[in-house]
Design a protein around this motif. Structure first.
Motif, PDB file in Angstrom:
ATOM      1  N   MET A   1       0.848  -1.189   0.000  1.00  0.00           N
ATOM      2  CA  MET A   1       0.000   0.000   0.000  1.00  0.00           C
ATOM      3  C   MET A   1       0.881   1.235   0.000  1.00  0.00           C
ATOM      4  N   HIS A   2       1.404   1.584  -1.195  1.00  0.00           N
ATOM      5  CA  HIS A   2       2.234   2.769  -1.348  1.00  0.00           C
ATOM      6  C   HIS A   2       1.734   3.573  -2.545  1.00  0.00           C
ATOM      7  N   GLY A   3       1.818   4.892  -2.469  1.00  0.00           N
ATOM      8  CA  GLY A   3       1.415   5.708  -3.599  1.00  0.00           C
ATOM      9  C   GLY A   3       1.041   7.109  -3.166  1.00  0.00           C
ATOM     10  N   ASN A   4       0.384   7.829  -4.073  1.00  0.00           N
ATOM     11  CA  ASN A   4      -0.065   9.186  -3.800  1.00  0.00           C
ATOM     12  C   ASN A   4      -1.462   9.167  -3.200  1.00  0.00           C
ATOM     13  N   ILE A   5      -1.723  10.114  -2.333  1.00  0.00           N
ATOM     14  CA  ILE A   5      -3.081  10.311  -1.843  1.00  0.00           C
ATOM     15  C   ILE A   5      -3.707  11.446  -2.630  1.00  0.00           C
ATOM     16  N   ARG A   6      -5.031  11.427  -2.703  1.00  0.00           N
ATOM     17  CA  ARG A   6      -5.733  12.468  -3.446  1.00  0.00           C
ATOM     18  C   ARG A   6      -6.295  13.527  -2.505  1.00  0.00           C
ATOM     19  N   LYS A   7      -6.569  14.682  -3.050  1.00  0.00           N
ATOM     20  CA  LYS A   7      -7.061  15.790  -2.229  1.00  0.00           C
ATOM     21  C   LYS A   7      -8.389  15.455  -1.569  1.00  0.00           C
ATOM     22  N   ARG A   8      -9.160  14.579  -2.195  1.00  0.00           N
ATOM     23  CA  ARG A   8     -10.449  14.219  -1.607  1.00  0.00           C
ATOM     24  C   ARG A   8     -10.271  13.525  -0.253  1.00  0.00           C
ATOM     25  N   ALA A   9      -9.149  12.798  -0.096  1.00  0.00           N
ATOM     26  CA  ALA A   9      -8.885  12.131   1.182  1.00  0.00           C
ATOM     27  C   ALA A   9      -8.659  13.166   2.281  1.00  0.00           C
ATOM     28  N   ILE A  10      -7.890  14.204   1.953  1.00  0.00           N
ATOM     29  CA  ILE A  10      -7.639  15.277   2.919  1.00  0.00           C
ATOM     30  C   ILE A  10      -8.934  16.020   3.229  1.00  0.00           C
ATOM     31  N   LEU A  58     -18.111  -1.746  -2.562  1.00  0.00           N
ATOM     32  CA  LEU A  58     -19.361  -2.039  -3.265  1.00  0.00           C
ATOM     33  C   LEU A  58     -19.468  -1.232  -4.552  1.00  0.00           C
ATOM     34  N   HIS A  59     -19.095   0.037  -4.518  1.00  0.00           N
ATOM     35  CA  HIS A  59     -19.132   0.880  -5.713  1.00  0.00           C
ATOM     36  C   HIS A  59     -18.218   0.313  -6.798  1.00  0.00           C
ATOM     37  N   HIS A  60     -17.027  -0.092  -6.411  1.00  0.00           N
ATOM     38  CA  HIS A  60     -16.079  -0.639  -7.386  1.00  0.00           C
ATOM     39  C   HIS A  60     -16.595  -1.944  -7.980  1.00  0.00           C
ATOM     40  N   LYS A  61     -17.240  -2.776  -7.150  1.00  0.00           N
ATOM     41  CA  LYS A  61     -17.737  -4.068  -7.630  1.00  0.00           C
ATOM     42  C   LYS A  61     -18.906  -3.886  -8.595  1.00  0.00           C
ATOM     43  N   ILE A  62     -19.785  -2.923  -8.302  1.00  0.00           N
ATOM     44  CA  ILE A  62     -20.980  -2.737  -9.135  1.00  0.00           C
ATOM     45  C   ILE A  62     -20.645  -2.025 -10.440  1.00  0.00           C
ATOM     46  N   PHE A  63     -19.877  -0.947 -10.362  1.00  0.00           N
ATOM     47  CA  PHE A  63     -19.664  -0.101 -11.536  1.00  0.00           C
ATOM     48  C   PHE A  63     -18.355  -0.399 -12.264  1.00  0.00           C
ATOM     49  N   ARG A  64     -17.485  -1.217 -11.663  1.00  0.00           N
ATOM     50  CA  ARG A  64     -16.207  -1.564 -12.293  1.00  0.00           C
ATOM     51  C   ARG A  64     -15.434  -0.326 -12.746  1.00  0.00           C
ATOM     52  N   SER A  65     -15.535   0.734 -11.971  1.00  0.00           N
ATOM     53  CA  SER A  65     -14.873   1.989 -12.316  1.00  0.00           C
ATOM     54  C   SER A  65     -13.717   2.225 -11.357  1.00  0.00           C
ATOM     55  N   ALA A  66     -13.027   3.326 -11.563  1.00  0.00           N
ATOM     56  CA  ALA A  66     -11.944   3.680 -10.648  1.00  0.00           C
ATOM     57  C   ALA A  66     -12.511   3.837  -9.239  1.00  0.00           C
ATOM     58  N   PRO A  67     -11.785   3.434  -8.225  1.00  0.00           N
ATOM     59  CA  PRO A  67     -12.318   3.487  -6.858  1.00  0.00           C
ATOM     60  C   PRO A  67     -12.603   4.912  -6.414  1.00  0.00           C
ATOM     61  N   LEU A  68     -13.706   5.055  -5.694  1.00  0.00           N
ATOM     62  CA  LEU A  68     -14.012   6.356  -5.113  1.00  0.00           C
ATOM     63  C   LEU A  68     -12.886   6.804  -4.192  1.00  0.00           C
ATOM     64  N   LEU A  69     -12.425   5.863  -3.394  1.00  0.00           N
ATOM     65  CA  LEU A  69     -11.340   6.113  -2.453  1.00  0.00           C
ATOM     66  C   LEU A  69     -10.452   4.881  -2.416  1.00  0.00           C
ATOM     67  N   THR A  70      -9.162   5.078  -2.559  1.00  0.00           N
ATOM     68  CA  THR A  70      -8.234   3.955  -2.425  1.00  0.00           C
ATOM     69  C   THR A  70      -8.025   3.641  -0.942  1.00  0.00           C
ATOM     70  N   GLY A  71      -7.385   2.510  -0.698  1.00  0.00           N
ATOM     71  CA  GLY A  71      -7.076   2.162   0.682  1.00  0.00           C
ATOM     72  C   GLY A  71      -6.219   3.213   1.359  1.00  0.00           C
ATOM     73  N   LEU A  72      -5.261   3.779   0.629  1.00  0.00           N
ATOM     74  CA  LEU A  72      -4.390   4.796   1.196  1.00  0.00           C
ATOM     75  C   LEU A  72      -5.158   6.092   1.452  1.00  0.00           C
TER      76      LEU A  72
END
Length: 657
Positions: A1-10, A58-72
């Motif tokens: 679990m390494h990478g960039n965080i997005r502004k939405r997380a903040i 659930l969102h990722h499983k249903i819509f198969r789109s980019a995750p709303l929020l990553t684990g990080l």
């Protein structure tokens, strides 16, 4: 679990964190409901994390789109809410306004506060208008029926501007020092010592499963479900019993003290209680076996020590303590912790000696290096620590504390905080209390004349605000944040989020507490503990002013014993690979937190020991899901009953208050 965080997380972390700050005083002080932000693994942030993780999966499983929020992203959001959540209550706001106003409101002819206390308190540090203080305790006339806008207009904000600005300067300088200290020690603790961080294990495992697309498998693991449904069944039954007494209850508390004699070898066990908290059993299972064993072992040995003194004929009177400022200090024997804390701090410094030498080199011009867990350079951290320390000393001297006293007091404050942070983060203690206070360590050596009348008053106020009740203190959460920072690439964004949420969190917490106090009055709120402990502090200040005391012989003796025992423990721990005891366990031997948690640590240690002994690492990896389920179940049920309590007007409490 390494990478960039997005502004939405903040953004989410700041929004949820400030909502917790705004609502906590009403929830805790008025409704007396389940605390939203208790301890170092608070309920509300994890409840939010669990549901947002499920929604993202659930969102990722249903819509198969980019995750709303990553684990990080979710880990970042969660730790921001953890960092700020304690400020709203026990970490700062719970006793803050009572601490500032008690000398005025509770002054009587009998306690002589008006004569001895009020003249020496700097007027800039508290409101001076008796009417402002009176309405704080009794509420604004008709305030409980006013709408929000009218009440906000009626609150006497102007009377609070000066004291709040001065105290905000002190608080924020202390927070900045904690941030610098965390940055300095993070590489040593996170990267060099590789401490376990048991409180981060479940959130990390959840978010890794989310990123790998395995969150569904995590939730349906049979061991996880067993732990989860055990807690659901336990707290459903006990919660229904709380509201409907006819429903049977499953006992989670046994008063074991009645089985021990009040004299003799086991006299120290007469107040023993056995609490069962599944979540804390889970944290203990995930901690190092050596540490979890040491917690309950030293608690029992500490209780046995009373009996040993008893049969030896050394019945030391409680009066031998003299005047103390410790939150739970009740017996002279418990002052062992003064010496133990000092020696363990020196042990921390000794373990980090090579790293600290590197810090000094970089501070004075050597090539800069950057650890994965550091938000900023070591040079900036070092000079930030020095400048903020200088400003804090200046603040203390300005308000009447002698310079040398100010230096020692601030050093004691941060020594205790650093040691407690290491114990909490390495030991996985979600609920932690000090035994002796930092001031007790200084008075044990120098006596009370060392402070002077103004000095002891202002020092005690400072300690009461940030450094005596560490159940929701900031620095352990910052250390956890440093571990999460190890996985983040865009560290400046994370640091910006921490700074913003601390600044805004203090402002929102102050405003929310003032709002609730002026609406209902402190008399009508569930703040009896905060009131009584503040009164005790000022009673002790007056006693010290009237009768300055020299260092107590018994306190000095037991503090020396504590230093010797801790020295032997750290020497054996560092030199003997087979040594079974960890020094951190001794630090908590007399903590009121361990009186509640010792049995949970015993169970966690026992299950961990049996699992690894008879099943090895393979079985451990399977069985840990059971303990993940215990933690998840306790906190989900705690959140569910807290929400129900908002409607019912009273709340069944799942976790320690």
């Amino acid at each position: 679990m390494h990478g960039n965080i997005r502004k939405r997380a903040i953004a989410l972390g700041i929004i949820f964190g400030l909502l917790i700050c705004a609502f906590t005083p009403f929830n805790n002080a008025y409704l007396n409901a389940t605390p939203l932000a208790g301890g170092h693994f608070p309920l509300a942030p994890f409840f939010i994390l669990a549901w947002l993780t499920a929604i993202s999966a659930l969102h990722h499983k249903i819509f198969r789109s980019a995750p709303l929020l990553t684990g990080l992203d979710l880990m970042t959001m969660w730790i921001l809410t953890v960092i700020v959540s304690g400020i709203a209550f026990t970490g700062l706001a719970r006793t803050f306004f009572i601490n500032l106003t008690a000398p005025i409101h509770f002054a009587t002819i009998g306690n002589r506060w008006k004569e001895l206390l009020q003249p020496i308190l700097p007027p800039s540090l508290h409101p001076t208008d008796p009417k402002v203080v009176e309405s704080l305790y009794n509420g604004i006339k008709g305030g409980s029926f006013m709408d929000t806008t009218d009440l906000i207009r009626t609150i006497p904000w102007s009377a609070w501007i000066t004291p709040l600005l001065w105290w905000a300067a002190f608080i924020l300088l202390c927070y900045f020092m904690m941030l610098c200290l965390t940055n300095i020690f993070s590489r040593q603790w996170v990267e060099n010592e590789r401490i376990n961080f048991p409180l981060l294990q479940l959130p990390k495992f959840m978010e890794e499963a989310l990123d790998q697309g395995l969150y569904g498998s995590f939730l349906t693991n049979k061991f996880f479900l067993i732990g989860l449904f055990f807690c659901i069944a336990l707290h459903t039954m006990n919660g229904l019993h709380f509201y409907i007494p006819a429903v049977p209850e499953i006992p989670t508390l046994i008063l074991a003290g009645k089985y021990f004699a009040k004299t003799g070898l086991f006299s120290g066990f007469t107040k023993m209680k056995i609490y069962f908290y599944p979540a804390f059993v889970g944290f203990a299972f995930l901690a190092s076996r050596q540490i979890s064993f040491s917690f309950w072992f030293f608690f029992l040995i500490g209780s046995l020590f009373y009996g040993i003194l008893n049969i030896a004929g050394l019945n030391i009177p409680t009066s031998s303590l003299g005047v103390t400022f410790g939150p739970t200090l009740t017996r002279p024997e418990e002052t062992q912790m003064i010496g133990a804390y000092l020696v363990f701090f020196l042990f921390i410094i000794w373990l980090a000696r090579q790293h600290l030498i590197q810090v000094l080199r970089e501070a004075f011009g050597s090539k800069q290096t950057k650890g994965d867990s550091e938000w900023m350079s070591l040079r900036f951290s070092f000079w930030g620590l020095m400048i903020s320390g200088f400003l804090l000393v200046t603040w203390c001297v300005y308000f009447g504390i002698p310079m040398f006293t100010a230096l020692l007091v601030l050093a004691a404050f941060f020594i205790f905080t650093v040691v407690a942070s290491k114990a909490i983060c390495q030991g996985g203690i979600a609920y932690f209390t000090l035994t002796a206070a930092p001031i007790d360590g200084i008075t044990a050596i120098f006596g009370t004349k060392f402070f002077g009348a103004v000095g002891i008053a202002v020092t005690a106020m400072c300690q009461k605000i940030l450094f005596v009740d560490l159940r929701e203190s900031l620095m352990p959460s910052l250390v956890h944040g440093a571990k999460i920072n190890e996985w983040i690439k865009n560290k400046r964004l994370f640091l910006s989020g921490i700074i913003v949420i601390l600044l805004a969190g203090v402002a929102v917490s102050f405003a929310a507490m003032l709002f609730i106090c002026y609406k209902y009055g402190i008399r009508e709120l569930q703040l009896d503990w905060a009131t009584s402990t503040s009164i005790t502090v000022y009673d002790n200040i007056v006693r010290v002013i009237q009768e300055p005391a020299a260092a107590s012989e018994w306190i000095t003796t037991f503090a020396t014993i504590g230093a010797i025992v801790m020295f032997i423990l750290v020497l054996a721990y560092n030199r003997l690979p087979w040594w079974p005891l960890h020094p951190i366990g001794y630090l908590t031997a007399y903590s009121s937190a361990m009186k509640i948690l010792w049995f949970s640590f015993f169970l966690g240690w026992m299950f961990n020991q049996l699992t690894l002994r008879y099943g090895g690492v393979g079985l451990f990896k399977k069985v840990r899901y059971l303990f993940f389920g215990l933690i998840m179940g306790d906190f989900l049920m705690g959140g569910a009953w807290a929400l129900y309590g908002l409607w019912a007007g009273q709340s069944y409490q799942v976790l320690p208050g």
